[in-house]
Design a protein around this motif. Structure first.
Motif, short mmCIF file in Angstrom:
data_model
loop_
_atom_site.label_atom_id
_atom_site.label_comp_id
_atom_site.label_asym_id
_atom_site.label_seq_id
_atom_site.Cartn_x
_atom_site.Cartn_y
_atom_site.Cartn_z
N THR A 137 0.85 -1.18 0.00
CA THR A 137 0.00 0.00 0.00
C THR A 137 0.89 1.23 0.00
OG1 THR A 137 -1.62 -1.21 1.32
CG2 THR A 137 -1.86 1.17 1.22
N MET A 138 0.52 2.17 -0.84
CA MET A 138 1.28 3.42 -0.90
C MET A 138 0.39 4.54 -0.39
SD MET A 138 3.23 3.01 -4.55
CE MET A 138 3.77 4.68 -4.52
N GLU A 139 0.93 5.33 0.48
CA GLU A 139 0.22 6.49 0.99
C GLU A 139 1.00 7.73 0.63
OE1 GLU A 139 -0.51 6.14 5.14
OE2 GLU A 139 -1.39 4.15 4.95
N THR A 140 0.26 8.77 0.29
CA THR A 140 0.94 10.02 -0.05
C THR A 140 1.04 10.87 1.22
OG1 THR A 140 -1.17 11.05 -0.64
CG2 THR A 140 0.09 10.00 -2.39
N LYS A 141 2.11 11.57 1.31
CA LYS A 141 2.34 12.44 2.45
C LYS A 141 1.69 13.78 2.16
CE LYS A 141 6.10 13.92 5.38
NZ LYS A 141 7.57 13.90 5.55
N GLN A 142 0.88 14.23 3.07
CA GLN A 142 0.20 15.52 2.86
C GLN A 142 1.14 16.64 3.24
OE1 GLN A 142 -3.39 15.38 5.16
NE2 GLN A 142 -4.40 14.01 3.73
N LYS A 143 1.25 17.60 2.33
CA LYS A 143 2.12 18.75 2.56
C LYS A 143 1.30 19.91 3.13
CE LYS A 143 5.42 17.66 -1.00
NZ LYS A 143 6.12 18.12 -2.18
#
Length: 111
Positions: free
Chosen positions: A100-106
């Protein structure tokens, strides 16, 4: 003769793989990539069988010029090529890899 010995069994593996998996298509580039992978795997496994099981360590390009070694290699390679798609299918049904890939919120500050 070495060209036939090295590349013909991969065609058998690709044919069996496509017959077993109806969802795969015969598009040129994906089939060529599959063929290349099957060719490398079939040659590697066939040579390993001949060297380690049958104890014939002198496999060179000159060995393929001899008619007796050529047919012995072809029997092992075709047998391996016929079994490999079934082995790959069994392993892929028993084992799987998922991630699973999660994006980091900026811009979000943590207090």
């Amino acid at each position: 003769m070495e060209t036939i010995a090295l590349f013909f069994p991969a065609g058998i593996s690709v044919w069996i793989w496509h017959r077993r998996n109806t969802k795969t298509s015969w598009s040129v580039l994906p089939t060529l990539i599959e063929y290349s992978i099957w060719a490398v795997c079939n040659v590697l496994i066939s040579v390993m069988l001949i060297v380690f099981v049958f104890r014939l360590p002198d496999i060179t390009s000159e060995a393929f010029q001899g008619f007796s070694f050529f047919w012995k290699y072809m029997l092992v390679a075709v047998f391996t090529a016929c079994l490999m798609p079934y082995f790959v299918e069994a392993v892929s049904k028993c084992f799987g890899v998922s991630f699973t890939m999660e994006t980091k919120q900026k811009g979000k500050k943590e207090d």
